[in-house]
Design a protein around this motif. Structure first.
Motif, short mmCIF file in Angstrom:
data_model
loop_
_atom_site.label_atom_id
_atom_site.label_comp_id
_atom_site.label_asym_id
_atom_site.label_seq_id
_atom_site.Cartn_x
_atom_site.Cartn_y
_atom_site.Cartn_z
N GLN A 1 0.85 -1.18 0.00
CA GLN A 1 0.00 0.00 0.00
C GLN A 1 0.90 1.25 0.00
N SER A 2 0.84 2.09 1.01
CA SER A 2 1.66 3.31 0.98
C SER A 2 2.87 3.24 1.92
N ALA A 3 3.07 2.06 2.55
CA ALA A 3 4.14 1.94 3.55
C ALA A 3 5.35 1.22 2.96
N GLU A 4 6.52 1.63 3.37
CA GLU A 4 7.76 0.99 2.94
C GLU A 4 8.53 0.47 4.16
N ARG A 5 9.03 -0.73 4.04
CA ARG A 5 9.81 -1.34 5.11
C ARG A 5 11.01 -2.07 4.51
N THR A 6 12.01 -2.35 5.34
CA THR A 6 13.20 -3.08 4.90
C THR A 6 13.13 -4.51 5.41
N ALA A 7 13.50 -5.44 4.55
CA ALA A 7 13.53 -6.86 4.94
C ALA A 7 14.56 -7.58 4.08
N THR A 8 14.92 -8.78 4.49
CA THR A 8 15.84 -9.62 3.73
C THR A 8 15.05 -10.44 2.72
N VAL A 9 15.47 -10.38 1.46
CA VAL A 9 14.82 -11.15 0.40
C VAL A 9 15.78 -12.26 -0.03
N SER A 10 15.26 -13.48 -0.13
CA SER A 10 16.07 -14.63 -0.50
C SER A 10 15.51 -15.27 -1.76
N GLY A 11 16.37 -15.40 -2.78
CA GLY A 11 16.00 -16.13 -3.98
C GLY A 11 16.41 -17.58 -3.82
N VAL A 12 15.45 -18.51 -3.87
CA VAL A 12 15.72 -19.92 -3.59
C VAL A 12 15.02 -20.82 -4.60
N LEU A 13 15.35 -22.10 -4.55
CA LEU A 13 14.65 -23.12 -5.30
C LEU A 13 13.62 -23.79 -4.40
N PRO A 14 12.68 -24.54 -4.98
CA PRO A 14 11.64 -25.19 -4.16
C PRO A 14 12.19 -26.11 -3.07
N ASP A 15 13.38 -26.71 -3.29
CA ASP A 15 13.95 -27.61 -2.28
C ASP A 15 14.26 -26.92 -0.97
N TYR A 16 14.29 -25.59 -0.99
CA TYR A 16 14.56 -24.88 0.26
C TYR A 16 13.49 -25.20 1.31
N GLY A 17 12.28 -25.47 0.86
CA GLY A 17 11.21 -25.80 1.79
C GLY A 17 11.53 -27.02 2.62
N GLU A 18 12.18 -28.02 2.00
CA GLU A 18 12.57 -29.23 2.72
C GLU A 18 13.79 -28.99 3.59
N VAL A 19 14.79 -28.34 3.01
CA VAL A 19 16.03 -28.11 3.74
C VAL A 19 15.79 -27.22 4.96
N GLY A 20 15.00 -26.18 4.78
CA GLY A 20 14.76 -25.22 5.85
C GLY A 20 13.66 -25.60 6.81
N ASN A 21 13.11 -26.81 6.64
CA ASN A 21 12.04 -27.29 7.53
C ASN A 21 10.89 -26.28 7.57
N ILE A 22 10.51 -25.81 6.38
CA ILE A 22 9.48 -24.77 6.27
C ILE A 22 8.09 -25.38 6.45
N ASN A 23 7.33 -24.82 7.37
CA ASN A 23 5.92 -25.19 7.56
C ASN A 23 5.05 -23.99 7.23
N MET A 24 4.06 -24.22 6.39
CA MET A 24 3.23 -23.11 5.93
C MET A 24 2.02 -22.91 6.84
N GLU A 25 1.79 -21.64 7.17
CA GLU A 25 0.58 -21.29 7.92
C GLU A 25 -0.58 -21.07 6.97
N HIS A 26 -0.30 -20.39 5.87
CA HIS A 26 -1.31 -20.16 4.83
C HIS A 26 -0.63 -20.31 3.47
N GLY A 27 -1.37 -20.81 2.49
CA GLY A 27 -0.86 -20.90 1.14
C GLY A 27 0.17 -22.00 0.97
N GLN A 28 1.03 -21.85 -0.04
CA GLN A 28 2.02 -22.86 -0.37
C GLN A 28 3.39 -22.24 -0.56
N PHE A 29 4.42 -23.10 -0.46
CA PHE A 29 5.78 -22.64 -0.72
C PHE A 29 6.01 -22.61 -2.24
N LEU A 30 7.15 -22.12 -2.65
CA LEU A 30 7.47 -21.94 -4.06
C LEU A 30 7.54 -23.27 -4.80
#
Length: 404
Positions: free
Chosen positions: A102-131
């Motif tokens: 919207q009209s707000a700007e914030r700083t954050a870390t952006v990571s470009g990854v492959l789908p396997d990152y979900g397995e390696v990083g033990n990613i659990n989704m609260e909503h939606g799906q991983f890449l």
């Protein structure tokens, strides 16, 4: 010869004749044993807590990153992927970016990854799906980004703009649709390189396009098991070093490599070292109380010997020998110390449980703690009683009977 049961009866009779004095004598032992037990138990509980915290952001993981451009490419990715013991791997390009919602700007870390990152990083989704491999301008965001960064919470299908500085010095900006929100791993002691809560994940190819670069900044790797983690780390390190041109003679020289590598066990070892050092300091302080307690027991036993001088003379006149007298007084000293040790053990366990419950961490009470509590109090009682008992046992019966 005096039997153990008779020595115990005599000890309890002596202790019972001076209940308040005996109780006060045990205070130093109670406090010392309680402090030792509580500190060791807390150390074990924190050790498990740290393992769970770090495991929340990855399982058997290895992290490799470089601060230089054009160090890693597809060939290095293949080297890492084909190393024996590697279960999954995702290249990762990561840098700070500006998010606009919207009209707000914030700083954050952006990571470009492959789908396997979900397995390696033990990613659990609260909503939606991983890449997935079919994704384009979509983003998966951590819980902190979704709920804490902006005045209004982000949700799936919202759009955000991401602006990053590319290698040419310009700014690359694209609009991304939020595909998923990562469940908060609730891990407080996790390295920022592996904590997903405050990061935004986008496809690696899109990240490279925005950065105007084709190389890879690092790798996030999962080993087959924790047991072979160190071996896999060494193999990956050696293979990767050769791949980027590090001479064989410098393979073991970390300064000669254009990258950094660490694994889950390295983080645990560092935290455990700090935890062990702190526990050792606290236990050392607790031992001071035990020393004070042992001095108290020795003092009270010396007083007891003095008060019972005539009794000792009478016992010797009736045929009690050196070892009989020695046994009687040592047993009394050990019983006083064991009584304090039992109370200290209970107090230490209660104190540890109270702190663990307050901090909401698991209660860990190794069986060895009970043995340790009894062992400490027994040794303290034995050592503290030897001198007074020896003094009593060496008394001349004639002089003892005439003592006033």
């Amino acid at each position: 010869m005096v039997g153990l049961s008779e020595a115990i009866k005599l000890a309890f009779a002596s202790i019972g004749s001076a209940k308040l004095r005996s109780a006060l004598t045990t205070l130093g032992i109670i406090i010392g044993v309680a402090a030792v037990i509580a500190n060791i138990s807390l150390g074990a509980s924190f050790g498990q807590y740290f393992e769970e915290e770090i495991g929340a952001s990855g399982t058997n993981f290895i992290v490799i990153f470089t601060q230089k451009n054009n160090v890693f490419g597809d060939s290095q990715f293949n080297v890492v992927e084909n190393t024996n013991g590697v279960a999954a791997v995702s290249p990762i390009n990561q840098q700070s970016a500006t998010l606009r919602y919207q009209s707000a700007e914030r700083t954050a870390t952006v990571s470009g990854v492959l789908p396997d990152y979900g397995e390696v990083g033990n990613i659990n989704m609260e909503h939606g799906q991983f890449l997935t491999s079919q994704d384009g301008n979509v983003a998966v965001i951590g819980s902190d980004v979704a709920y804490d960064k902006f005045d209004r919470n982000l949700s799936v299908k919202n759009f955000i703009k991401i602006s990053i500085r590319n290698v040419d010095g310009g700014i690359s900006t694209r609009t991304f649709r939020v595909k998923g929100i990562i469940q908060d791993p609730d891990a407080s002691f996790v390295s920022p390189e592996v904590d997903p809560a405050g990061r935004v994940f986008i496809p690696l190819a899109v990240m490279q396009e925005m950065q105007h670069r084709d190389d890879i900044g690092g790798f996030f790797i999962k080993a087959d098991s924790l047991e072979i983690l160190d071996r896999v780390t060494d193999d990956v390190d050696e293979n990767l070093a050769r791949s980027v041109g590090v001479p064989s003679r410098d393979i073991d020289n970390e300064d000669a490599k254009p990258y950094e590598i660490f694994n889950q066990q390295d983080i645990l070892d560092q935290i455990n070292q700090l935890s062990s050092a702190l526990t050792s300091i606290l236990v050392a302080v607790a031992l001071i109380s035990l020393i004070v307690g042992s001095i108290g027991i020795m003092n009270i036993m010396l007083v007891t010997v003095t008060e019972r001088t005539k009794e000792i003379g009478l016992m010797k006149a009736l045929g009690y020998n050196y070892f009989d007298i020695l046994t009687i007084f040592i047993v009394e000293s050990v019983i006083i110390s064991l009584f304090g040790g039992i109370l200290g053990l209970l107090l230490g366990l209660v104190a540890s449980m109270a702190v663990n419950n307050y901090l909401d961490i698991a209660n860990i009470f190794p069986i060895s703690l009970i043995l340790l509590g009894f062992g400490i109090s027994f040794v303290v009682g034995l050592v503290s009683g030897v001198y007074p008992a020896n003094k009593a046992a060496k008394m001349d019966p004639v002089e003892a009977l005439h003592y006033e």
